[in-house]
Design a protein around this motif. Structure first.
Motif, PDB file in Angstrom:
ATOM      1  N   VAL B 183      42.117  45.154  32.760  1.00  0.00           N
ATOM      2  CA  VAL B 183      40.810  44.577  33.052  1.00  0.00           C
ATOM      3  C   VAL B 183      40.681  44.427  34.564  1.00  0.00           C
ATOM      4  O   VAL B 183      41.542  43.825  35.193  1.00  0.00           O
ATOM      5  CB  VAL B 183      40.675  43.209  32.356  1.00  0.00           C
ATOM      6  N   PRO B 184      39.642  44.995  35.169  1.00  0.00           N
ATOM      7  CA  PRO B 184      39.551  44.915  36.631  1.00  0.00           C
ATOM      8  C   PRO B 184      39.199  43.509  37.106  1.00  0.00           C
ATOM      9  O   PRO B 184      38.480  42.788  36.428  1.00  0.00           O
ATOM     10  CB  PRO B 184      38.408  45.884  36.960  1.00  0.00           C
ATOM     11  N   THR B 185      39.734  43.134  38.257  1.00  0.00           N
ATOM     12  CA  THR B 185      39.300  41.885  38.882  1.00  0.00           C
ATOM     13  C   THR B 185      38.521  42.159  40.158  1.00  0.00           C
ATOM     14  O   THR B 185      38.018  41.237  40.783  1.00  0.00           O
ATOM     15  CB  THR B 185      40.497  40.975  39.233  1.00  0.00           C
ATOM     16  N   ALA B 186      38.424  43.423  40.553  1.00  0.00           N
ATOM     17  CA  ALA B 186      37.678  43.777  41.763  1.00  0.00           C
ATOM     18  C   ALA B 186      37.320  45.255  41.699  1.00  0.00           C
ATOM     19  O   ALA B 186      37.919  46.018  40.938  1.00  0.00           O
ATOM     20  CB  ALA B 186      38.506  43.502  43.017  1.00  0.00           C
ATOM     21  N   VAL B 187      36.342  45.633  42.497  1.00  0.00           N
ATOM     22  CA  VAL B 187      35.985  47.041  42.646  1.00  0.00           C
ATOM     23  C   VAL B 187      35.891  47.339  44.131  1.00  0.00           C
ATOM     24  O   VAL B 187      35.220  46.613  44.867  1.00  0.00           O
ATOM     25  CB  VAL B 187      34.637  47.358  41.965  1.00  0.00           C
ATOM     26  N   PHE B 266      44.238  42.517  40.054  1.00  0.00           N
ATOM     27  CA  PHE B 266      45.251  41.657  40.646  1.00  0.00           C
ATOM     28  C   PHE B 266      45.773  40.748  39.537  1.00  0.00           C
ATOM     29  O   PHE B 266      44.983  40.113  38.852  1.00  0.00           O
ATOM     30  CB  PHE B 266      44.652  40.786  41.763  1.00  0.00           C
ATOM     31  N   GLN B 284      43.530  34.800  28.766  1.00  0.00           N
ATOM     32  CA  GLN B 284      43.357  36.004  29.576  1.00  0.00           C
ATOM     33  C   GLN B 284      43.114  37.155  28.619  1.00  0.00           C
ATOM     34  O   GLN B 284      43.503  37.082  27.461  1.00  0.00           O
ATOM     35  CB  GLN B 284      44.616  36.298  30.377  1.00  0.00           C
ATOM     36  N   LEU B 285      42.501  38.170  29.102  1.00  0.00           N
ATOM     37  CA  LEU B 285      42.333  39.334  28.242  1.00  0.00           C
ATOM     38  C   LEU B 285      43.706  39.868  27.895  1.00  0.00           C
ATOM     39  O   LEU B 285      44.625  39.787  28.695  1.00  0.00           O
ATOM     40  CB  LEU B 285      41.542  40.414  28.976  1.00  0.00           C
ATOM     41  N   ARG B 324      37.944  54.818  37.454  1.00  0.00           N
ATOM     42  CA  ARG B 324      37.310  54.519  36.169  1.00  0.00           C
ATOM     43  C   ARG B 324      36.897  55.789  35.453  1.00  0.00           C
ATOM     44  O   ARG B 324      37.053  55.905  34.242  1.00  0.00           O
ATOM     45  CB  ARG B 324      36.070  53.663  36.393  1.00  0.00           C
TER      46      ARG B 324
END
Lengths: 436, 339
Positions: B183-187, B266, B284-285, B324
């Motif tokens: 799961v992304p926390t930033a792009v 992260f 959390q996922l 992605r």
């Protein structure tokens, strides 16, 4: 002569909410597309002045702010005071705490009143997503600044020679978090998925927001809280005729790249909105001397922040951490409240917060509590509608909530209300009002 | 080991230009270069950091312009010294077309902008890689005789193959772990000029980063982001504060083509119990099959100096960046520091 301090609190006097005023919130690009932040803040102030007979009155201090702010508006609130019907001898200052701006202005001025530094104050906020500031590119800005510092013609020419064609493209503001590049909606989508909040639950919350707001308008609840502006008499985002079926047809807009199904739509997320709100605060003596109503006391407030940058917590989950600290300091539990005003940045934000407070493991491990904080009775939640229906002009939301909650408490004649507002940067502010 | 003392830090554009000329000479003359690392180290003493250049670097990375050097900036300052070694005609791997596989850095304390840096670079550990030959470049930065920053960079050249011997068999391609994006926390968004902008602040004007045209001339599809740009961004986000007692590493898997978008996750990887009062048991996922520390370089990897156990009192962040669209990892990294 200091007022009588209540026996349970420290010896400071009460700060009371006298009343509030806002202009109806409009969707971005709508009726207020050409109105500036200053225009709208003055409109809200003038409505308040008219409602409470404050023409030419010197108020102790006015605090307000905007999230999307032009650099020329460095003294936005003072300029708005100068343009309003208040006495020009009224001092003012700007506050910026993202979406918590409005609530923080109330907290700050209430504290000054409690300490006896001022007797009256106007707290508020304004935001325009339509008339957003657009900045020149970093390259052009550098060149212009260097040019202004250059002494000789030669230096000036050399500076200008550094300009590149792409430097001429402007920078528009975004809702992206500076440190992650993710929009607020994408951040909330992570949290919504983590707490497994269903699409149906989010649509249900959105539906209730619209029906509660419509009902509140219907029974005249906002008649002394809202002043029409630019031909708008009701929040333009309100869909009194929406239904769960209609909300269910909307396509998801956030969280589409996640492994879990996307659940957040334009219906259960707040739209970009324009609007302004203000709240009149005062000491009990001030209200009595001016023959003004006293709707509620501002009891206490707490701010919190979370580390969303390193993925440790969701961007909009800070109020979840602030609330138990506030309750503990005031020896209160969720059962001691009659109204809960949880700002609906997204339906998922409200539902994730509720789920967190109901979760035993989370409350033990993350909040350091002995068990789940508790459940919030949905019948007490956002009873007069919230941001999903009214819209959310960032800094104006706090003032909308404080004025509406104070009035609801005054109507009931007893009890307490809790306010929870999440904000960009992983921040949040919670506050308690009590009926008088 | 002999030593070459540089009186000043050379400019990288000149080194790249010499490398092009050298590559051309090698091609036409077919000069045989011994397949051993030259027993020589390069040194530059008393190197100064320019505050204005440092500020430009810090601002590009979105870091506060502190008076201490970002750990990745130390790499940028020392890089030309290492490059001087790689650009030698007798270096076994040609500089042009070298692929950066990863870095491991240990930094014992923050370095102030006012400090003079003594930089020493050497190469070691020339070894076979399934796709060519790799080598480690070790750079040590000292202040007044005390080492403060040690970095190991791993480079790969596809055009040179070491003869496999009984002692050093050519490593096989590692078993492919299918990449399941977390799961992304930033792009991170990189526009077409990201390579030129990082070149401007780091001094690394390698043509593969500058434009589609110059990158194509070197056999790339488009220009690619500097690996160190990714590393610097990772560090800027994972440890924006002081850089005392810092260890970090990064392994590069696939290049980031420009313009491009990198999804990043992260994750707090501090072992529970390392720090009192900060358990991480919240919601959390589900971890969707992160491939752990994928080693794009195959056996050997970066020869990471990290112990697999994070010592008590230290916090660790694991980072993965991926594409992605293509669902392929770009890099995996780790940042470890005192709590």
């Amino acid at each position: 002569m200091p007022e009588q301090a209540s026996p349970t609190s420290a010896p400071v006097r009460q700060a009371v909410v006298i009343g509030g005023n806002r202009i109806p919130f409009a969707r971005s690009g709508g009726a207020y597309a050409y109105s500036s932040n200053q225009d709208m803040l003055i409109a809200a102030l003038d409505g308040l002045v008219a409602r409470f007979g404050l023409q030419g009155e010197r108020i102790g201090e006015v605090a307000a702010g905007a999230v999307l702010k032009h650099s020329r508006d460095f003294n936005l609130t003072r300029e708005a005071v100068l343009g309003s019907a208040l006495s020009p001898a009224t001092p003012a200052y700007d506050v910026q705490q993202a979406c918590a701006t409005g609530l923080e202005t109330v907290v700050g001025l209430a504290n000054k009143i409690k300490l006896g530094q001022i007797d009256s104050g106007i707290a508020g906020g304004v935001d325009s997503a339509s008339d957003a500031p657009i900045a020149v590119s970093e390259g052009l800005r550098r060149v212009l600044l260097d040019f202004s510092r250059a002494r000789t013609t030669q230096q000036k020419i050399r500076t200008l020679a550094g300009l590149r064609p792409k430097d001429l493209a402007p920078n528009a503001p975004t809702t992206g978090e500076p440190r992650t590049g993710l929009s607020m909606g994408e951040h909330q989508a992570l949290t919504t998925a983590a707490w497994e909040i269903s699409r149906e639950a989010q649509d249900e919350l959105a539906f209730r927001s619209h029906s509660n707001l419509a009902a509140a308008y219907e029974r005249g609840f906002f008649s002394d809280l809202v002043t029409p502006y630019r031909g708008v008499t009701k929040d333009a985002n309100l869909r009194a005729d929406t239904s769960l079926e209609k909300l269910a047809t909307l396509k998801p807009v956030f969280g589409k790249a996640l492994p879990t199904p996307a659940t957040m739509t334009a219906g259960n997320s707040t739209p970009l909105t324009d609007g302004a709100s203000v709240v009149l605060l005062g000491s009990e003596d001030y209200a009595r001397a001016h023959n003004l109503p006293m709707l509620a006391n501002v009891v206490d407030a707490e701010a919190a922040a979370v580390d969303f940058v390193n993925g440790k917590e969701g961007l909009l989950m800070a109020p979840v951490y602030a609330l138990p600290r506030l309750l503990q300091r005031n020896s209160l539990t969720l059962a001691d409240f009659d109204f809960f005003e949880i700002h609906e940045a997204f339906a998922g934000t409200v539902l994730s917060s509720l789920a967190a407070w109901e979760n035993d493991d989370f409350c033990r491990n993350q909040l350091g509590l002995e068990g789940a904080l508790g459940t919030i009775d949905r019948a007490k939640l956002n009873v007069n509608g919230s941001s999903l229906a009214a819209g959310h002009p960032f800094a104006a939301t706090g003032g909308r909530i404080v004025a509406s909650l104070a009035k609801a408490l005054s109507e009931k004649g007893s009890g307490r209300g809790l306010i929870s507002v999440c904000a960009a940067g992983g921040q949040g502010v919670v506050a308690i009002l009590e009926a008088r | 080991m002999s030593e070459v003392v540089l009186r000043q830090v050379p400019g990288l554009p000149a080194l790249y230009r010499d490398a092009v000329l050298l590559a051309a000479r090698r091609r036409f003359r077919g000069a045989a270069v011994p397949l051993t690392v030259p027993e020589i180290r390069y040194r530059a003493d008393g190197v100064r950091v320019e505050a204005r250049a440092l500020t430009a670097f810090q601002h590009l990375l979105g870091e506060p312009a502190r008076d201490t050097l970002p750990s990745a900036y130390v790499h940028a300052v020392a890089f030309p010294v290492a490059m001087s070694l790689l650009a030698r005609p007798d270096f076994p791997l040609p500089l042009l077309g070298m692929v950066h596989l990863g870095n491991t850095v240990q930094q014992s304390r923050s370095i102030a902008v006012s400090e003079r840096l003594d930089i020493v670079a050497s190469a070691e550990n020339l070894r076979a890689h399934r796709a060519g030959t790799q080598v480690d470049v070790v750079t040590e930065v000292s202040v007044e005789g005390v080492p403060v920053w040690t970095g190991r960079s791993v480079y790969l050249t596809r055009s040179v193959l070491l003869p496999a011997t009984a002692d050093t068999p050519t490593p096989d391609r590692p078993a492919e772990t299918p990449f399941a994006p977390p799961v992304p926390t930033a792009v991170w968004r990189f526009d077409g000029s990201a390579g030129r902008r990082y070149a401007a602040v780091s001094g690394d004007w390698n043509p593969i980063h500058l434009s589609a045209f110059s990158a194509k001339a070197l056999g790339m599809k488009r220009s690619i982001a500097h690996g160190m740009y990714l590393a610097a961004r990772m560090l800027a986000q994972a440890c924006p504060g002081p850089t005392d007692d810092l260890r970090w590493s990064i392994d590069f898997a696939t290049p980031v083509l420009l313009p491009g978008m990198v999804a990043v996750a992260f994750t707090d990887a501090t072992p529970s119990g390392n720090l009192q009062g900060t358990p991480r048991e919240g919601k959390q996922l589900p971890e969707s099959g992160l491939p752990g520390r994928s080693r794009p370089g195959g056996a050997g990897g970066t020869g990471s100096a990290h112990p697999d156990v994070t010592p008590a009192g230290r916090v660790r962040t694991d980072i993965v960046g991926w594409s992605r669209e293509r669902s392929r990892p770009h890099f995996t990294g780790r940042v470890e520091r005192s709590a």
